[in-house]
Design an enzyme around this catalytic site. Structure first.
Site, PDB file in Angstrom:
ATOM      1  N   LEU A 455       0.824  -1.209   0.000  1.00 43.84           N
ATOM      2  CA  LEU A 455       0.000   0.000   0.000  1.00 43.84           C
ATOM      3  C   LEU A 455       0.856   1.256   0.000  1.00 43.84           C
ATOM      4  O   LEU A 455       0.455   2.300  -0.512  1.00 43.84           O
ATOM      5  CB  LEU A 455      -0.925   0.009   1.220  1.00 43.84           C
ATOM      6  CG  LEU A 455      -2.011  -1.062   1.258  1.00 43.84           C
ATOM      7  CD1 LEU A 455      -2.764  -0.999   2.581  1.00 43.84           C
ATOM      8  CD2 LEU A 455      -2.980  -0.876   0.104  1.00 43.84           C
ATOM      9  N   GLY A 458       7.587   3.906   3.410  1.00 43.66           N
ATOM     10  CA  GLY A 458       8.032   5.092   4.133  1.00 43.66           C
ATOM     11  C   GLY A 458       9.389   4.863   4.754  1.00 43.66           C
ATOM     12  O   GLY A 458      10.028   3.815   4.580  1.00 43.66           O
ATOM     13  N   LYS A 477       1.796  -3.166   8.901  1.00 41.13           N
ATOM     14  CA  LYS A 477       3.035  -2.397   8.785  1.00 41.13           C
ATOM     15  C   LYS A 477       4.210  -3.256   9.212  1.00 41.13           C
ATOM     16  O   LYS A 477       4.265  -3.754  10.337  1.00 41.13           O
ATOM     17  CB  LYS A 477       2.982  -1.128   9.623  1.00 41.13           C
ATOM     18  CG  LYS A 477       4.254  -0.299   9.484  1.00 41.13           C
ATOM     19  CD  LYS A 477       4.140   1.050  10.132  1.00 41.13           C
ATOM     20  CE  LYS A 477       5.427   1.845   9.915  1.00 41.13           C
ATOM     21  NZ  LYS A 477       5.386   3.165  10.528  1.00 41.13           N
ATOM     22  N   ASP A 574       5.279  12.239  13.972  1.00 42.55           N
ATOM     23  CA  ASP A 574       5.484  12.294  12.523  1.00 42.55           C
ATOM     24  C   ASP A 574       4.181  12.685  11.833  1.00 42.55           C
ATOM     25  O   ASP A 574       3.684  12.001  10.948  1.00 42.55           O
ATOM     26  CB  ASP A 574       5.962  10.935  12.006  1.00 42.55           C
ATOM     27  CG  ASP A 574       6.513  11.022  10.582  1.00 42.55           C
ATOM     28  OD1 ASP A 574       6.839  12.137  10.140  1.00 42.55           O
ATOM     29  OD2 ASP A 574       6.609   9.976   9.921  1.00 42.55           O
TER      30      ASP A 574
END
Length: 773
Positions: A455, A458, A477, A574
Site C-alpha cells: 500500500l 516510508g 506495517k 510524525d
C-alpha cells in the site's frame, strides 16, 4: 394426409415371415433379462423381449412424466406375444436399456405402374403411409446415426417430408443396363437403388415417390424401368447385410423393414436441467450418471464403470464381480474384486503383468538379485530420508526457539499479562479487539508479503494490504528497525495504543511479536492518504474549502485527543499529510505511530535519534532532541498549510529560497501577499475575515518557539469555530459586516471541552458524536 399404417408384418408372405424370424432371433438373444430390470411386482418380459424400467407394462410399472411412450402394451393372445408402444401402436421388435435404442418394423411405401410404348399407361396400386411420434409427449426420435432413407426401383425420386410438408431428405434412382454398371461400386449407388442420410430430431416420417419415366428418354434405359418403386426408412446395418439386386430390384409386393429409434427422458431437457429438478430426476441408482441425449433434447442414465443393472431404479446399479467374468475382464493371476474395479496380481513365485496372457513368469536369479539391490537401495534411501527428516525437525525446533526469543524480547509475555488483567478487570470489550498474531497468519494474509499487496513505503517501513481468515481487510506495517530502548517499552506502549477508540484515529487491531522487528496490524482505510488526495488528484478537480476545513478539524481533534485525553498522553512524532488517511466518506483518520511514544514522565528525557519527515520537523525538536506535544502542533501547521495551498511541504526542483512551503508562507505574510499562495478554490470560497483568522492560527502553529504555539486542543476548537462560522448563513451572505463580526465574536467565545467524559458535540449538521474514555 394418408391414414395411419398398420405396422404388423404381412404373415401371408412367406419370405417376410422368414425375414422377421431371422431378425427377431438375434435381437432377443442379445437382450437377456437382468436382475432388477423392472419395478418390483411388474412384468419384465413380453414374449422374448425384455421390458426394463422406465418402460413398463401395466399401471405403476412405467415412468409417468407425461411422456406416454414409456407405457407399453403386451398382447398375449398372439403367438408370439405382440409388444407395442401405447401412444402409437407400433410393434417393438427389441428394446435396449444401455444403448437407449428401440427397434420397430414399418411398411415400405410402394407405387406400381403399367407402361406402354408412350410412357406410363396407368398406376396399378401401391401404398403410402406416414409414421410419427407425438412431439412433446414421446421419448422416441428416429435415429439419424443408425437409419438411412432408401429408394429402390427406377427411374424414381424418393423423399420424405415433415409435418409442415417441407422436404427433409431424399435421393434419385436411375436405370441402366447391366453392362453399364461398374463393378465394385457397391449395391446402392444410384442405379436401381439410392440412399441418403436423415437429420437428427426427426419424429415424423411421410415418404413419397415420384416416377421420372418419360417417353422421350432413350428406349434402352426405359426398357429397364421397374414396375414398382419403393421408398422407406431402414436400419443401416440391416440393409447393408440384406440388400442385393436380385432380392429387391424387381419385387412388387409389400414388405416391412426394421427402423431404429433413439429414446431418452425428455420432459425437462438435458442433464443440468434435470438435476436441478431433483424430484423428477430419472437417474435413481447410487452408482449412476447422467448423459445428454445425442438426438434431440433429453438425457439417459448409465451405471458407472464397474457396475451394471438398471440406473433408473433405486439401487439398480450393482457392482460387477470382474473375477467371475474373465472373458471380459482378463486376469491370469490372483484376482481380487473391488467396488467398481478389480485387481490382478501374479501368483507367489512369479512376477510380471497378470492382466495379459503369459505375462507372469517365474522369478530367476537376476530378478532375485534385482530385488536385493532394490531392497538395499530403499534402505539407504530411508536412512538418508530419516537423517533429512531429523535435520528438518532440528531446524523447526530452532525456528520455534527463535520465535519465542523474539516474542519475549519484544515484551510478548508482559503484553499477555496486561491483556489478561485488563479483561479480568471488566474491560474485556476494549482489550478483546486487540490480538497477538503469529507470523504465519500475517504471511498468509499478505500472500507471503507479495509486492502487489504493498500500500505504501516510508522511512520506517512498508505497509501491506492483508485479508485475515475471517475476511477482515487490514493494513499490516512491517517496520525496518527499532531502537533497543524502544523494544523494552514496546509491549506496554502497544497495549495503551490499542485502547485508543476515536473515530479520527486509525484503530490498532494487533501486532506480531515473534519476529525481530514487531509488525503492527491496523484497520484498513479505503481512500488513501491526504497527501495523494490533495497532490496526486487532478489539479483541475475542485476540493471545497469546507471539505479542507473539516479534514483539518478532524485531524486536529484526533491529535488533541492523543495529547489531552489518552492516559498516559501520546505524542505522534510524525504528523504529515501522508500519515492522515481518508475513508470512503473523506473522514480523516490519523495513522502511522511508527515514531509515536508515550509522553515522558521525566521532562529531561532526550531522544538519541531525531525521527520525522523533512519539511514537517519542529525546529525546536531539531535543536533540543526533545519531542513534545508542541512538536506535533508545528507539524500540524504544515499540514494545514498544505490543505490551503495544495502545495507540497518541500520542493526540490525550484530555487533554494522557494523550496520550503513554511518559509514561503512566512515571507508572504510579512509582505501581506499570503493570499496569493492559497489555492484558487480556497480564495474563491473563503471570506476575508476567515482568511485572517486561519492565517493567524497557521502562524501561531509554525512559531519557532514551542511556548508560543497553541495546544492541539486550542487549534481543534479554533478550526471548528471557523468552520461553523463559514457555514453560517450570515457569513455566506453579502449583507451587514457588523452581523458577520458579531457572529465571529460569538464563535470565538469559549466552548465546552470536546474531550470531557460523555460530552456530546454536534460537529456536523445532523451528526452527534459521543467520546468516552
Amino acid at each position: 394426409m394418408p391414414a395411419m399404417a398398420a405396422t404388423t408384418p404381412n404373415l401371408q408372405a412367406i419370405a417376410v415371415v422368414l425375414l422377421l424370424s431371422h431378425l427377431l432371433a438375434p435381437a432377443s438373444a442379445q437382450l437377456q433379462p437382468l436382475a432388477g430390470v423392472a419395478r418390483p411386482g411388474c412384468r419384465d418380459r413380453c414374449g422374448n423381449i425384455t421390458v426394463p424400467y422406465p418402460f413398463g407394462i401395466g399401471a405403476g410399472c412405467y415412468r409417468d412424466d407425461g411422456f406416454s411412450g414409456f407405457q407399453l402394451l403386451c398382447d398375449d393372445s398372439r403367438s408370439p406375444p405382440r409388444l407395442t408402444i401405447s401412444d402409437s401402436n407400433y410393434q417393438l421388435a427389441s428394446l435396449s436399456l444401455d444403448a437407449g435404442e428401440a427397434r420397430i418394423y414399418l411398411n415400405a411405401t410402394r407405387q406400381c405402374y403399367k407402361y406402354n410404348d408412350t410412357g406410363i399407361e396407368a398406376s396399378i396400386g401401391g401404398r403410402n403411409d406416414y409414421y410419427m411420434f407425438p412431439t412433446g409427449s414421446s421419448p422416441f426420435y428416429f435415429s439419424s446415426a443408425k437409419n438411412r432413407l432408401v429408394a429402390i426401383g427406377c427411374p424414381t425420386l424418393g423423399y420424405f417430408v415433415d409435418t409442415a410438408g417441407y422436404f427433409v431428405s431424399g435421393c434419385t434412382s436411375v436405370c441402366r443396363p447391366s453392362q453399364y454398371i461398374i463393378p465394385g461400386q457397391g449395391s446402392c449407388t444410384g442405379v436401381g437403388c439410392c440412399e441418403s442420410a436423415i437429420p437428427p430430431g426427426a419424429y415424423y416420417y411421410e415418404p413419397y415417390t415420384l416416377n421420372l419415366r418419360q417417353a422421350a428418354l432413350d428406349p434402352v434405359f426405359n426398357d429397364n424401368a421397374t414396375t414398382c418403386q419403393y421408398v422407406f426408412l431402414v436400419a443401416t446395418e440391416w440393409f447393408n447385410n440384406s440388400y442385393s439386386d436380385r432380392t429387391f430390384f424387381n419385387r412388387t409386393d409389400d414388405f416391412d423393414v426394421p427402423v431404429v429409434l433413439d429414446w431418452a427422458v425428455r420432459n425437462v431437457g438435458n442433464c443440468s436441467a434435470a438435476q436441478r429438478n431433483n424430484t423428477d430426476y430419472a437417474c435413481r441408482g447410487v452408482h449412476s450418471e447422467c448423459v445428454d441425449s445425442t438426438n434431440g433434447a433429453g438425457y439417459q442414465c448409465n451405471c458407472f464403470k464397474g457396475y451394471e443393472g438398471n440406473p433408473y431404479l433405486d439401487d439398480g446399479c450393482r457392482d460387477i464381480n470382474e473375477c467371475q467374468r474373465k472373458d471380459k475382464y482378463p486376469c491370469y493371476g490372483d484376482c481380487t474384486n473391488l467396488p467398481g474395479n478389480y485387481t490382478c496380481k501374479c501368483r507367489p513365485g512369479t512376477s510380471g503383468d497378470a492382466y495379459t496372457a503369459n505375462g507372469c513368469r517365474p522369478n530367476d536369479k537376476f530378478t532375485l538379485a534385482l530385488k536385493v539391490v532394490t531392497g538395499v537401495s530403499v534402505g539407504v534411501f530411508l536412512s538418508v530420508f530419516m537423517c533429512f527428516w531429523l535435520y528438518l525437525g532440528l531446524q523447526k525446533r530452532k525456528l520455534i526457539r527463535t520465535k519465542q526469543r523474539f516474542f519475549e524480547q519484544n515484551g510478548g509475555v508482559i503484553l499477555q499479562q496486561q491483556m489478561r488483567s485488563y479483561n479480568s478487570a471488566g474491560a474485556g470489550a476494549a482489550a478483546g479487539g486487540f490480538k497477538i498474531f503469529s507470523k504465519e497468519e500475517l504471511e498468509k494474509a499478505t500472500n507471503n508479503f507479495s509486492a502487489d499487496r504493498v500500500l505504501g513505503r516510508g522511512g520506517h517501513g512498508i505497509v501491506y494490504k492483508g485479508v485475515l481468515e475471517d475476511k477482515t481487510v487490514v493494513a499490516i506495517k512491517k517496520s525496518k528497525m527499532m531502537e533497543e530502548a524502544q523494544t523494552k517499552e514496546f509491549a506496554r506502549e502497544m497495549f495503551i495504543l490499542s485502547q485508543i477508540n476515536h473515530r479520527n484515529v486509525v484503530k490498532l487491531l494487533g501486532c506480531c511479536l515473534e519476529v525481530e522487528v514487531p509488525m503492527l496490524v491496523y484497520e484498513f482505510v479505503s481512500n488513501g492518504t491526504l497527501y495523494h488526495y490533495i497532490h496526486d488528484k487532478d489539479l483541475k478537480a475542485d476540493i471545497t474549502f469546507d471539505t479542507r476545513l473539516r479534514i483539518a478539524a478532524e485531524s486536529a481533534e484526533a491529535l488533541a485527543y492523543m495529547h489531552s485525553s489518552a492516559s498516559p498522553p501520546i505524542l505522534h512524532g510524525d504528523v504529515k499529510t501522508a500519515n492522515i488517511l481518508l475513508d470512503d466518506r473523506l473522514t480523516a483518520k490519523v495513522s502511522d505511530f511508527g515514531t509515536s511514544k508515550l509522553a515522558p514522565n521525566d521532562e529531561a528525557e532526550i531522544a538519541t535519534l531525531v525521527q520525522g519527515t523533512c519539511g514537517y520537523l519542529d525546529p525546536e525538536y531539531l535543536m533540543t532532541c526533545q519531542l513534545t506535544d508542541k512538536s506535533d502542533v508545528y507539524s500540524f501547521g504544515v499540514v494545514l498549510l498544505e490543505l490551503l495551498t495544495r502545495k507540497k511541504a518541500l520542493y526540490f526542483d525550484g530555487p533554494e529560497e522557494d523550496r520550503s512551503l513554511v518559509s514561503c508562507f512566512m515571507t508572504a505574510m510579512k509582505a501581506g501577499q499570503h493570499e496569493e499562495l492559497l489555492d484558487s478554490q480556497v480564495r474563491k470560497e473563503m471570506r476575508a475575515d476567515v482568511l485572517e483568522e486561519i492565517a493567524h492560527l497557521v502562524m501561531r502553529c509554525l512559531s519557532m518557539s514551542g511556548e508560543e504555539r497553541p495546544t492541539m486542543k486550542e487549534a481543534a476548537e479554533r478550526l471548528e469555530r471557523l468552520r461553523r462560522y463559514q457555514q453560517h448563513p450570515w457569513a455566506q451572505a453579502d449583507g451587514n459586516p457588523e452581523e458577520r463580526q458579531t457572529l465571529l465574536s460569538m464563535e470565538q467565545q469559549d466552548l465546552p471541552s470536546v474531550f470531557r467524559q460523555q460530552d456530546v458535540l454536534d460537529l456536523e449538521e445532523g451528526s452527534t458524536y459521543t467520546y468516552s474514555l
